[in-house]
Enzyme design. Structure first.
Site, PDB file in Angstrom:
ATOM      1  N   CYS A  47     -51.884   8.902  -2.034  1.00 19.36           N
ATOM      2  CA  CYS A  47     -51.305   8.621  -3.238  1.00 19.36           C
ATOM      3  C   CYS A  47     -50.494   7.581  -3.443  1.00 19.36           C
ATOM      4  CB  CYS A  47     -50.668   9.912  -3.537  1.00 19.36           C
ATOM      5  SG  CYS A  47     -51.491  11.432  -3.341  1.00 19.36           S
ATOM      6  N   GLY A  73     -55.038   5.574  -5.184  1.00 23.75           N
ATOM      7  CA  GLY A  73     -55.662   6.898  -5.870  1.00 23.75           C
ATOM      8  C   GLY A  73     -56.073   6.743  -7.536  1.00 23.75           C
ATOM      9  N   ASN A 147     -46.261  11.453  -1.790  1.00 25.73           N
ATOM     10  CA  ASN A 147     -47.245  10.858  -1.074  1.00 25.73           C
ATOM     11  C   ASN A 147     -47.429  11.133   0.298  1.00 25.73           C
ATOM     12  OD1 ASN A 147     -47.795   7.388   0.161  1.00 25.73           O
ATOM     13  ND2 ASN A 147     -49.358   9.102   0.072  1.00 25.73           N
ATOM     14  N   GLY A 148     -48.736  11.959   0.877  1.00 29.16           N
ATOM     15  CA  GLY A 148     -48.421  12.325   2.290  1.00 29.16           C
ATOM     16  C   GLY A 148     -49.157  13.636   2.262  1.00 29.16           C
ATOM     17  N   TYR A 292     -56.105  -1.128   6.419  1.00 28.12           N
ATOM     18  CA  TYR A 292     -56.949  -1.009   5.144  1.00 28.12           C
ATOM     19  C   TYR A 292     -56.291  -0.516   3.903  1.00 28.12           C
ATOM     20  CZ  TYR A 292     -60.665   1.625   2.295  1.00 28.12           C
ATOM     21  OH  TYR A 292     -61.336   1.960   1.252  1.00 28.12           O
TER      22      TYR A 292
END
Ligand code: SF4
Length: 509
Positions: A47, A73, A147-148, A292
């Site tokens: 995210c 996202g 996020n995570g 990436y």
């Protein structure tokens, strides 16, 4: 008592139709979902989060920040704002620009905002789990976005439920807010620090009350989170936080520094204060952000992503050079590494595959029936650049191998004489438990097959991966940052992993 804590959990303004029901297991952004049900052949990010303090159009600034973080996202997005009195929150399914029209942004007043954009699979793309989550707790109104992925949530959730907690979502964020609400600490900032010290895993969090903004990273610093400022002539600076610094460029904000692993930053009218709620834990920042996920125009963990990818390509050329006529990237994420490879190998770089950027999200949904068409919809070969050529294809990963095989076939079908596939990281042999949507070990081709077996499966003339040492060298920053490499080594930095997910396959290809 606990029921009361959650009376304020709202059914946020609904910008979409479907709210999907119950899901199982763990997945990106901590929602429950069956990772094994996923069939995408690319790893999916996590995210993106953003926070704004001290701007007259905070919602619009958050919107711009999320717009720049859309690659992290595309399933849902949300913005919460505060004006000192009220805390508004709007979430919806879809892209940031689809959800936040001018009319919608006008419903989000205030000088503070937090925002979130989220990837999830079809099964758990529920508005219920979209973020930010707004909760009316014993510590006051709190909005949170993260996020995570927490790895000890099962234990925490069970223990909170034993204490009478009642959960409305399957999101990790709600566990964090429950911990804050149940903390014995007298001040909110102490309660947040106390709660963060109890959770394990990967989290970069932004939080907001009616009059304060908070930002924090987990003690290992898995996910990036940076702090910046917008200078306002004759007025205090606007303080901003974002998962990646590319968001600052759109906001015309200046990068100040990264939020440190284990750090909790608080922004009020009086300025910025910070405390280290945890220390002494070894840093393990996600190396795959450099490979990436992150945009090449971002600076994460103190290093430009573009520079890392260029070095990965150069090192790959040194480690596994092969005679060829042309270097072709698999767009878009293979482009920077391919440029580095081509320059190092002194072989011409050409865009021999063209990506269609206008493929709707319908076509990139992680469903098997779609995946079979996905490659041809997204990529098309440039025949005159490939015909009769010995081609080096550069990509950033092979997950199941199905997409790589289609791309190799596509290049050969366009007339290439030889196709040599080079991957700008080591073989992915283990799933991620820290916020990246990975298939189980059974589905990872490199976990169950030798490189030669993979080469035969994807039908390439040769196949080589970047070595782990080569990758570590490519992202090195004078030893300032230590990285998590668990998806390449199976060596996890935390204790809590899903045993079923790390079992190898019983049969090979
Ligand atoms: S397991 Fe891989 S993707 Fe997950 S945090 Fe570690 S390096 Fe990143």
């Amino acid at each position: 008592m606990t029921q009361r804590l959650y009376q304020g959990v709202e059914n946020e303004i609904d910008a979409t139709t479907a709210i999907l029901a119950e899901t199982k297991g763990k997945s990106c952004c901590g929602e429950a979902a069956s990772r094994r049900a996923r069939s995408t052949d690319k790893l999916r990010e996590e995210c993106g989060v953003v926070a704004i303090h001290g701007h007259p159009s905070a919602a619009r600034q958050a919107y711009l920040g999320l717009y720049a973080l859309q690659h992290r996202g595309q399933e849902s997005a949300g913005i919460a704002t505060a004006d000192g009195q009220r805390l508004a929150n709007i979430k919806g399914m879809g892209l940031v620009s689809e959800i936040f029209t001018d009319d919608v942004l006008a419903k989000l007043p205030g000088t503070m905002a937090i925002g979130h954009t989220r990837y999830s699979t079809t099964g758990d793309s529920a508005l219920l789990n979209a973020q930010p989550i707004r909760v009316d707790s014993t510590k006051g109104l709190i909005a949170i976005a993260h996020n995570g992925n927490l790895v000890n949530l099962g234990n925490l959730r069970a223990s909170l439920e034993r204490d009478g907690a009642y959960f409305q979502t399957t999101s990790d964020s709600e566990i964090i807010v429950q911990l804050i609400a149940h903390s014995g600490s007298s001040t909110l900032v102490d309660a947040i620090a106390d709660s963060l010290s109890k959770i394990d895993g990967a989290f970069s969090i932004v939080m907001m009350t009616r009059d304060r903004v908070f930002a924090a990273r987990d003690p290992r610093g898995f996910r990036p989170l940076s702090m910046g400022r917008i200078k306002n002539p004759g007025a205090p600076d606007t303080v901003v936080f974002a998962s990646e610094t590319c968001a600052f460029d759109l906001l015309r904000a200046e990068y100040i520094r990264d939020v440190l692993p284990g750090e909790l930053v608080m922004v009020t009218e009086d300025g910025v204060t910070s405390r280290q709620y945890s220390s002494g834990v070894p840093q393990t920042s996600c190396i795959f952000e450099h490979v990436y996920f992150a945009r090449p125009d971002s600076r994460i963990f103190g290093r430009w992503v573009q520079e890392s990818r260029d070095q990965m390509g150069r090192q790959l050329a040194r480690e596994s050079g092969v005679a060829a006529d042309v270097v072709v990237p698999v767009p878009d994420s293979g482009v920077t590494a391919a440029l580095g490879y081509a320059e190092e190998a002194r072989i011409p770089f050409r865009f021999g595959l063209i990506r269609n950027h206008y493929v709707g999200r319908t076509f990139i949904e992680p469903e098997q029936r779609v995946r079979d068409f996905g490659v041809r919809l997204k990529l098309n070969p440039v025949h005159n650049l490939l015909e009769g050529k010995r081609v080096i294809l550069i990509d950033d990963s092979i997950i199941r191998g199905t997409t790589s095989r289609k791309i190799v076939r596509m290049v050969r079908g366009a007339g290439a004489k030889e196709v040599h596939l080079r991957i700008s990281c080591p073989p992915t042999i283990s799933p991620c438990f820290y916020g990246v949507d990975t298939p189980s070990k059974r589905e990872l081709i490199a976990a169950n097959n030798s490189i030669e077996e993979i080469r035969r499966y994807i039908e390439a003339d040769s196949l080589a991966y970047l070595s782990l040492d080569g990758l570590l060298g490519a992202v090195q920053d004078q030893g300032r940052t230590c990285h998590c490499t668990a998806c390449y080594t199976g060596d996890y930095p935390t204790q809590w992993v899903d045993v079923e997910d790390i079992l190898p396959a019983t049969v090979s290809l």
